[in-house]
Design an enzyme around this catalytic site. Structure first.
Site, short mmCIF file in Angstrom:
data_model
loop_
_atom_site.label_atom_id
_atom_site.label_comp_id
_atom_site.label_asym_id
_atom_site.label_seq_id
_atom_site.Cartn_x
_atom_site.Cartn_y
_atom_site.Cartn_z
N SER A 110 -16.67 9.43 -7.04
CA SER A 110 -15.28 9.67 -7.62
C SER A 110 -14.24 8.89 -7.34
O SER A 110 -14.16 8.48 -6.17
CB SER A 110 -14.98 11.44 -7.03
OG SER A 110 -13.54 11.61 -7.75
N TYR B 222 -13.45 18.59 -1.51
CA TYR B 222 -14.02 17.66 -2.70
C TYR B 222 -13.76 16.43 -2.32
O TYR B 222 -14.70 15.33 -1.99
CB TYR B 222 -13.50 17.84 -4.12
CG TYR B 222 -14.11 17.24 -5.10
CD1 TYR B 222 -15.31 17.50 -5.76
CD2 TYR B 222 -13.47 15.88 -5.59
CE1 TYR B 222 -15.75 16.59 -6.96
CE2 TYR B 222 -14.09 14.88 -6.60
CZ TYR B 222 -15.23 15.55 -7.41
OH TYR B 222 -15.87 14.93 -8.38
P1 NAD Z 1 -21.17 19.26 -14.51
O1 NAD Z 1 -20.56 20.71 -14.01
O2 NAD Z 1 -21.07 18.97 -15.91
O3 NAD Z 1 -22.48 19.18 -13.91
C1 NAD Z 1 -22.78 19.35 -12.51
C2 NAD Z 1 -24.24 19.11 -12.52
O4 NAD Z 1 -24.83 19.61 -11.15
C3 NAD Z 1 -24.94 20.59 -13.46
O5 NAD Z 1 -26.29 19.98 -13.88
C4 NAD Z 1 -25.28 21.45 -12.54
O6 NAD Z 1 -26.20 22.50 -12.67
C5 NAD Z 1 -25.77 20.59 -11.15
N1 NAD Z 1 -25.45 21.42 -9.96
C6 NAD Z 1 -24.47 22.17 -9.52
N2 NAD Z 1 -24.83 22.80 -8.48
C7 NAD Z 1 -26.07 22.32 -8.05
C8 NAD Z 1 -26.79 22.47 -6.98
N3 NAD Z 1 -26.71 23.48 -6.04
N4 NAD Z 1 -28.16 21.97 -6.72
C9 NAD Z 1 -28.52 21.19 -8.14
N5 NAD Z 1 -27.69 21.08 -9.08
C10 NAD Z 1 -26.48 21.53 -9.07
O7 NAD Z 1 -20.23 18.14 -13.96
P2 NAD Z 1 -19.86 16.68 -14.22
O8 NAD Z 1 -18.47 16.33 -14.51
O9 NAD Z 1 -20.73 16.20 -14.87
O10 NAD Z 1 -20.08 16.07 -12.51
C11 NAD Z 1 -21.06 15.28 -11.96
C12 NAD Z 1 -20.88 14.52 -10.93
O11 NAD Z 1 -19.88 13.67 -11.40
C13 NAD Z 1 -20.33 15.30 -9.69
O12 NAD Z 1 -20.76 14.66 -8.68
C14 NAD Z 1 -18.83 15.26 -9.77
O13 NAD Z 1 -18.23 15.41 -8.68
C15 NAD Z 1 -18.79 13.92 -10.12
N6 NAD Z 1 -17.45 13.52 -11.00
C16 NAD Z 1 -17.10 14.16 -11.97
C17 NAD Z 1 -15.79 13.67 -12.52
C18 NAD Z 1 -15.42 14.09 -13.94
O14 NAD Z 1 -14.28 13.99 -14.11
N7 NAD Z 1 -15.89 15.14 -14.45
C19 NAD Z 1 -14.77 12.76 -11.98
C20 NAD Z 1 -15.72 12.01 -11.00
C21 NAD Z 1 -16.56 12.28 -10.21
#
Ligand code: NAD
Length: 260
Positions: free
Chosen positions: A142, A155
């Site tokens: 991130s 986080y």
């Molecule tokens: P999201 O909530 O859409 O997806 C998260 C996924 O992780 C889902 O498939 C969920 O079922 C899975 N998950 C959650 N807990 C779990 C567990 N205990 N075991 C297995 N799977 C689990 O979120 P996203 O925005 O797509 O985020 C994905 C990654 O990207 C994360 O690591 C997040 O920190 C990172 N990220 C997101 C953003 C953003 O703005 N959306 C920005 C930077 C980084």
């Protein structure tokens, strides 16, 4: 296809992980989905990706917070496919609260899912990658692996930890044809971001619209959300042979956020 790889994307039933899984399937690779959600919706996702791209798609519901479930998932994938060629550590959760009120169980869960799970997938998948002398590990970190924001202590701590893990394992694997990098997205419009809007509004005492415009997009000079497709394409590039000299890198894709 003959050069089809085996790709595990943790947390790929939603958001960025789902987009990355689809992208690797579109490149002809076999994909393993992981994450939570409605069983019928996940099966529809699995079968539709498989049919659309003509690749094998499997699903494991391993909880990234549970070491034994990660170990079993990797062992099962290796039993079927031989090895994991491309490992994408993406599963993640978020919680927004002042540090003195931060729920202790959420701190533990965020450290387990957003940081320790990557240590466990890496240590389990690496021996077979080393045997093959080829591998790609991509951590979805991130912008919060590079800079902080208030009220996201767990986080930001976990994502900064991912930076250390990325650099360390890159050094340990550098002569094995394996690269390890972290993608550092700014705000991407996914359920994870949508869910934190009401929490942030409450914590900061502002409206949800102000959270989007004055907090999230305030951080991004482009004034727009990064797209899932942009992150997925970057992951695809890092997994390609032409990216073999990129290792140990933290790569921002954040609309200019961390340039400030
Ligand atoms: P999201 O909530 O859409 O997806 C998260 C996924 O992780 C889902 O498939 C969920 O079922 C899975 N998950 C959650 N807990 C779990 C567990 N205990 N075991 C297995 N799977 C689990 O979120 P996203 O925005 O797509 O985020 C994905 C990654 O990207 C994360 O690591 C997040 O920190 C990172 N990220 C997101 C953003 C953003 O703005 N959306 C920005 C930077 C980084």
């Amino acid at each position: 296809m003959s050069n089809a790889k085996t790709v595990l994307v943790t947390g790929s039933t939603s958001g960025i992980g789902e987009g990355i899984a689809k992208h690797f399937a579109s490149l002809g690779h076999n994909v393993i989905l992981n994450g939570f959600g409605d069983a019928n919706a996940i099966e529809t996702l699995r079968s539709s990706i498989s049919e659309q791209y003509g690749v094998k798609v499997r699903y494991y519901g391993a909880d990234a917070a549970k070491v034994s479930e990660i170990e079993q998932m990797i062992a099962s994938i290796e039993a079927e496919f031989g090895s994991i060629d491309i490992l994408v550590n993406n599963a993640g959760i978020q919680q927004v609260a002042p540090v003195e009120d931060f729920p202790v169980d959420k701190w533990d869960a965020i450290l387990a899912i957003n940081l320790s799970a990557s240590f466990h997938t890496i240590r389990c998948a690496l021996p077979k990658m080393k045997e093959k002398k080829w591998g790609r590990i991509i951590n979805i970190a991130s912008a919060h692996a590079l800079v902080a924001s208030p009220y996201k202590s767990a986080y930001v701590t976990a994502k900064h930890g991912i930076a250390g893990l990325t650099k360390t394992v890159a050094l340990e694997t550098a002569t094995f044809g394996i690269t390890m990098n972290a993608i550092c997205p700014g705000y991407v419009w996914t359920p994870l971001v949508q869910k934190q809007i009401p929490e942030t509004a409450k914590t900061r005492g502002i409206t949800e619209e102000q959270v989007i415009n004055d907090v999230m997009l305030h951080a991004q000079p482009t004034k727009k959300f990064v797209t899932i497709e942009e992150v997925a394409a970057l992951a695809g590039f890092l997994a390609s042979d032409i990216a073999s000299s990129i290792t140990g890198s933290m790569i921002p894709i954040d609309g200019g956020w961390t340039a400030q």
